[in-house]
Design an enzyme around this catalytic site. Structure first.
Site, short mmCIF file in Angstrom:
data_model
loop_
_atom_site.label_atom_id
_atom_site.label_comp_id
_atom_site.label_asym_id
_atom_site.label_seq_id
_atom_site.Cartn_x
_atom_site.Cartn_y
_atom_site.Cartn_z
N HIS A 1 6.28 -4.35 -2.22
CA HIS A 1 7.01 -4.82 -1.04
C HIS A 1 6.93 -6.34 -0.99
CE1 HIS A 1 6.66 -0.83 1.44
NE2 HIS A 1 7.01 -0.61 0.18
N GLU B 1 5.98 -8.45 1.28
CA GLU B 1 4.73 -8.99 1.80
C GLU B 1 3.61 -8.90 0.76
OE1 GLU B 1 6.93 -7.09 5.35
OE2 GLU B 1 6.61 -6.64 3.22
N CYS C 1 5.25 -2.83 7.19
CA CYS C 1 4.91 -1.42 7.19
C CYS C 1 3.38 -1.29 7.22
CB CYS C 1 5.49 -0.73 5.96
SG CYS C 1 4.62 -1.14 4.41
N CYS D 1 1.67 -2.85 4.10
CA CYS D 1 1.71 -4.31 4.10
C CYS D 1 0.80 -4.88 5.18
CB CYS D 1 3.15 -4.80 4.28
SG CYS D 1 4.18 -4.42 2.85
#
Length: 153
Positions: free
Chosen positions: A60, A62, A90, A93
């Protein structure tokens, strides 16, 4: 929603996160998420979701910028950094942000915004999780402590 005064620099950092999200989406690297890590008012690194490009479900935006910032700064404690993300992090993350000891994250879209666009929720996926062989695994933690190899946070 809390009203907050944003500086032109902060708006610029969020714009960079949004531009990363768009670039990654257009390149087909992953879903449209971008993130920027800032230290002392300067960008350390920026990036976007790389899940499809790398076939890594943890890539992801992040996570990718935390990994890169840690390499650049040569440390895992990013408590003096801030993150700007195009979407609310999320749970995975958010966990990584907490492990990196970051104290502030600014985000654009909410998780609800994402779920409404996507049409699904990650909460629908059920996972069975159970503890087993605690003593065997605990012995490794005990040895780690005896060796004095605690990770610096």
């Amino acid at each position: 929603m809390q009203s907050v005064f944003l500086t032109p620099e902060q708006v610029s950092f969020m714009k960079q996160a949004a531009e990363e999200a768009f670039a990654g989406m257009i390149a087909g690297d992953g879903e449209p998420f971008g993130a920027v890590i800032v230290k002392d008012g300067k960008v350390v690194t920026s990036g976007h979701n790389m899940v499809m490009k790398t076939f890594d479900p943890t890539a992801h935006a992040e996570i990718t910028v935390i990994r890169e910032a840690s390499k650049i700064l040569k440390r895992i404690n990013l408590s003096d950094c801030e993150m700007y993300s195009s979407c609310e992090p999320c749970p995975m993350c958010l966990g990584a942000i907490q492990w990196a000891r970051m104290k502030k994250v600014y985000y654009g879209c909410s998780a609800k915004d994402y779920e409404e666009i996507k049409g699904t929720s990650f909460k629908e996926h059920k996972i069975e999780i159970m503890q087993m062989e605690r003593e065997m695994c605990m012995s490794i933690f005990i040895k780690w402590k005896e060796l004095g190899n605690e990770t610096q946070h």
